[in-house]
Scaffold this active site. Structure first.
Site, PDB file in Angstrom:
ATOM      1  N   VAL A   1       0.821  -1.214   0.000  1.00 28.31           N
ATOM      2  CA  VAL A   1       0.000   0.000   0.000  1.00 28.31           C
ATOM      3  C   VAL A   1       0.851   1.259   0.000  1.00 28.31           C
ATOM      4  O   VAL A   1       0.312   2.371  -0.016  1.00 28.31           O
ATOM      5  CB  VAL A   1      -0.960   0.009   1.214  1.00 28.31           C
ATOM      6  CG1 VAL A   1      -1.950  -1.126   1.122  1.00 28.31           C
ATOM      7  CG2 VAL A   1      -0.185  -0.060   2.517  1.00 28.31           C
ATOM      8  N   GLY A   2       2.175   1.120   0.051  1.00 26.94           N
ATOM      9  CA  GLY A   2       3.038   2.284  -0.079  1.00 26.94           C
ATOM     10  C   GLY A   2       3.555   2.853   1.213  1.00 26.94           C
ATOM     11  O   GLY A   2       3.887   4.041   1.269  1.00 26.94           O
TER      12      GLY A   2
ATOM     13  N   SER B   1     -14.734 -12.249  15.294  1.00 27.66           N
ATOM     14  CA  SER B   1     -15.646 -11.556  14.383  1.00 27.66           C
ATOM     15  C   SER B   1     -16.474 -12.495  13.526  1.00 27.66           C
ATOM     16  O   SER B   1     -17.331 -12.038  12.771  1.00 27.66           O
ATOM     17  CB  SER B   1     -14.851 -10.613  13.472  1.00 27.66           C
ATOM     18  OG  SER B   1     -13.926 -11.331  12.688  1.00 27.66           O
TER      19      SER B   1
ATOM     20  N   LYS C   1     -12.370  -4.804   5.866  1.00 29.90           N
ATOM     21  CA  LYS C   1     -13.401  -5.807   5.588  1.00 29.90           C
ATOM     22  C   LYS C   1     -14.408  -5.302   4.566  1.00 29.90           C
ATOM     23  O   LYS C   1     -14.828  -6.047   3.659  1.00 29.90           O
ATOM     24  CB  LYS C   1     -14.101  -6.184   6.892  1.00 29.90           C
ATOM     25  CG  LYS C   1     -13.212  -6.909   7.887  1.00 29.90           C
ATOM     26  CD  LYS C   1     -13.941  -7.169   9.181  1.00 29.90           C
ATOM     27  CE  LYS C   1     -13.039  -7.893  10.187  1.00 29.90           C
ATOM     28  NZ  LYS C   1     -13.733  -8.138  11.472  1.00 29.90           N
TER      29      LYS C   1
END
Length: 808
Positions: free
Chosen positions: A335-336, A699, A742
């Site tokens: 993602v950098g 979750s 998510k």
């Protein structure tokens, strides 16, 4: 004269032939026994004998090798030494042999050899007594160690019977040894004088040197490393404590000869001290507008991260002595995070240095080694400061969540001092052993997850979440950054290849499924390589060589030929080429280059029967959708869980089945025999596909409950619904983390509705606007609301499983 009583030896002695030296009275030696005669002597006399007389042997020096088992007895030296066998050590591997420790008693002369086999025995005459040699035995042993020709002289001394003759032989040897010792002492004295003269010449040079007079003296001073080091120490701007240490070490270095190992260690230490940027720093560029433009040009999206950097610049503009913040970028790979750290340094106008911490398990990598160890060196922090040459760089601590721990210490604990703004102004590296100020360094750490970072270390950093990209963001990143980079790396131009945004979307949805853009970058690289092959083949096919008649003297002429007749190839006129058409990459070209799609939309197919639901999971690689499957069969009421589940997820499954059993009558849920006891004569198997991946976390509670409700009711869960949330035994839905990742995973999978806990509604503000428009969100506080949203028409009370009734 010694008061020792004289020793009387037996008149007959067994003879031990040795070639390992000459044993003199009063001396001790070890000798090996491996010949047949000597072995038989040891076995018969020493090992079986019990009296003192049996341990006295006659030792005869023998020049030939006694290991040769000749039948005839070799010529024996007429003078020998009676010896006492003090110790016998034997072994049978690799062949039988013994080692004797013997002490010389007195000399004897062979009168007659009585027998030769199995070992020689001779009648002897004692020549002297032990006390005559007691005072000179130590001198003889030392003489034997110092002289290589001692064997020849020792035999001569052994043959000398009278005391006068013996002194005549030993005194020249002693005088010769004394002369050698005097020569050695004289040599050492000259060397010490030379060392003193070398040490004294350095201050004389500084005193007699007048600046600007002789160029030769300037060159000599520059070539003197010690003088240069001392000059650098004087002109450096290091703190007083460090300066005192350097002055002390340079004084020690002057008194130290260069041959000493510590000389190089001390010199390396002083060179590091003068090279460190104690007070050297760069000036920050504090133009907020320019920084915003630079960050926007280098990185698309990442609004929260860029906002934090601009905040730091604004405060830095108002307060010059602001301490550097400790930032930690947490997000999935690709993602950098690392490139953002480099852009931050570029924006501030600072030096950038990256320190890879993945797999580091030695605290010395952070704090350095103490100089008492061989090969000691400073830690990575101090070494990085030496590399960049300023005391306010941007340090990127990459993969801080992957630090190890070993017997060499815990590097995460060593980072506590480095990353604490209240302590790092006085950071002490073990190698330097003086404090260095790290308060002006901007530390940026990167991690994929905070779960593996120790709490104490996590408390010292400001966490900034860097979530995955949406599909729209990936398309923009691809066309702004990735495609131009790949074209440049492969020597292509936009006139040779075109990749429409529709094709980029196909690559994102069908060939990659990730939070970042690394796989997308690799796919674009594969496309550019395939196009490069086509372009190279086309140029080779179009290039033709035209060879006119050599007799005309015009040499060779090259022409580019395209769609020409054979007879026109030898035309001397250059042909006009049509403009080159770019290669358009569409879906068919993708299949040819990248193969069939790796990811197909299989959600509706997986939910075509009861007992299947879609959950949302968070991983260090980003968000993922997760299918949950359940089936029932006749049995004894057992619950089977498969799919490499952790303890927390197993507990969630037991909570879900317990809640459904307690509410079976409310929702008219029955087993195969029609009983409201769902586990009566029924076994349940709950499976989470992708069994090779370990799964854990709370979750999945609402997903498991929905899956089991679908199984016992016989109804299908909506194929466009995904859900996440933790449940309690009373059916409450509790909040969970990773909502943004998510939701992005559900959006990538083409789902339309997402059920989340009501207390996570605040997290929807972080979702990009285009994603919120494509998805509808249902917030739930209990499982009743979850079930009503997961099934078409709501979850209703029915008289028979599988029949739709009125909504509750």
């Amino acid at each position: 004269m010694s008061s020792l009583s004289p020793i009387q030896i037996p008149s007959r002695l067994p003879l031990l032939l040795t070639h390992e030296g000459v044993l003199l009275p009063g001396s001790t030696m070890r000798t090996s026994v491996d010949s047949a005669r000597n072995l038989q002597l040891v076995r018969s006399r020493l090992l079986k004998g019990t009296s003192l007389q049996s341990t006295i042997l006659g030792v005869i020096p023998n020049t030939p090798d006694p290991a040769s088992d000749a039948q005839d007895l070799p010529p024996l030296h007429r003078i020998g030494t009676a010896a006492l066998a003090v110790q016998v050590v034997g072994s049978n591997w690799p062949k039988p042999h013994y080692t004797l420790l013997i002490t010389g008693l007195c000399r004897f002369q062979i009168v007659q050899v009585i027998k030769e086999k199995p070992y020689p025995v001779a009648k002897v005459e004692q020549l002297d007594w032990l006390e005559e040699f007691h005072n000179t035995c130590k001198t003889r042993e030392e003489l034997g160690e110092l002289s290589e020709q001692f064997y020849k002289y020792a035999v001569q001394i052994l043959d000398a019977v009278s005391l006068e003759e013996r002194f005549k032989m030993t005194i020249p040897l002693l005088v010769r040894q004394i002369e050698g010792l005097k020569l050695l002492q004289k040599t050492r004295k000259h060397k010490q004088d030379d060392d003193k003269r070398v040490i004294a010449i350095r201050p004389i040079r500084r005193i007699t040197h007048i600046p600007g007079t002789l160029e030769d003296e300037d060159e000599d001073e520059d070539n003197d490393d010690i003088v240069m080091l001392e000059k650098k120490i004087r002109t450096s701007s290091m703190p007083d404590q460090a300066h005192k240490v350097c002055v002390k070490e340079i004084k020690r270095l002057k008194k130290m000869p260069q041959s000493m190992p510590e000389y190089a260690l001390t010199r390396n230490y002083l060179e590091l001290m003068v090279e460190l940027p104690w007070n050297k720093s760069t000036t920050d560029r504090l133009d907020i507008r320019a920084a915003r433009i630079l960050l926007d040009n280098d990185h698309y999206a990442m609004e929260k991260l860029k906002k934090r950097v601009l905040e730091y610049l604004a405060v830095r503009q108002l307060k010059n002595n602001l301490k550097g913040p400790i930032l930690c970028f947490v997000g999935p790979p690709g993602v950098g995070k690392t490139s953002v750290g480099r852009s931050v340094a570029k924006t501030l106008g600072r030096e950038f240095h990256r320190i890879a911490l993945g797999g580091v398990c030695d605290q010395s990598d952070i704090r350095g080694h103490r100089r008492t160890y061989v090969g000691s060196m400073p830690g990575r922090i101090i070494n990085g400061l030496k590399t960049v040459g300023v005391n306010n760089p941007v340090f990127l601590l990459d993969e801080v969540d992957k630090l190890g721990k070993s017997l060499q210490g815990d590097p995460a604990a060593a980072l506590l001092e480095v990353l604490d703004p209240e302590q790092n102004h006085n950071f002490t590296d073990h190698y330097l052993n003086v404090a260095f100020d790290l308060s002006q360094v901007l530390f940026i750490a990167t991690a994929n997850t905070t779960a593996t970072i120790p709490p104490a270390l996590l408390d010292r950093m400001e966490i900034i979440q860097v979530p995955g990209y949406t599909q729209e963001e990936k398309i923009e990143i691809a066309h702004r950054h990735l495609i131009p980079k790949q074209l440049e790396q492969h020597g292509l131009t936009p006139q040779q290849i075109q990749i429409p945004q529709v094709t980029t979307l196909d690559i994102i949805t069908r060939y990659t499924r990730e939070a970042g853009v690394r796989s997308l970058d690799r796919k674009l690289g594969a496309i550019c390589r395939a196009v490069a092959v086509k372009v190279a083949e086309g140029q080779h096919r179009e290039a033709r060589l035209d060879r006119p008649d050599v007799a005309e003297g015009e040499g060779y002429r090259e022409h580019i030929v395209r769609d020409t007749k054979p007879e026109s190839i030898n035309d001397t006129t250059d042909l006009a080429l049509p403009p080159e058409m770019p290669i358009l990459i569409d879906f068919h070209a993708l299949k040819d280059i990248l193969g069939p799609p790796m990811y197909e939309m299989e959600v509706s197919e997986r939910l075509s029967q009861p007992g299947v639901a879609i959950g949302l999971a968070w991983t260090p690689l980003g968000g993922e959708i997760m299918f949950v499957e359940a089936s029932r069969m006749d049995g004894e009421g057992q619950l089977t869980l498969t799919g490499q589940l952790g303890d927390v997820m197993k507990e969630s499954a037991h909570l879900a089945i317990s809640w459904l059993r307690s509410n079976a009558k409310k929702y008219h849920l029955t087993n195969a025999s029609g009983s409201f006891d769902l586990l009566e004569n029924t076994d349940i198997h709950l499976h989470f596909p992708a069994g090779a991946v370990t799964k854990d976390g709370p979750s999945a509670g609402v997903t498991i409950a929905t899956c089991l409700a679908s199984l016992f009711s016989g109804r299908l869960v909506c194929s466009d619904v995904a859900m996440t949330g933790e449940i309690t035994l009373r059916g409450l839905v509790l909040p969970v983390g990773g909502i943004k990742d998510k939701v992005l995973a559900a959006h990538r999978a083409g789902l339309k509705r997402v059920i989340i806990p009501q207390r996570n509604e605040k997290d929807l503000e972080e979702i990009p606007g285009n994603v919120r428009q494509d998805l509808s969100f249902v917030t739930a506080t209990c499982l009743d609301e979850v079930l009503n949203a997961a099934f078409d028409g709501g979850f209703t009370v029915s008289t028979r499983p599988g029949l739709l009734n009125s909504k509750l």
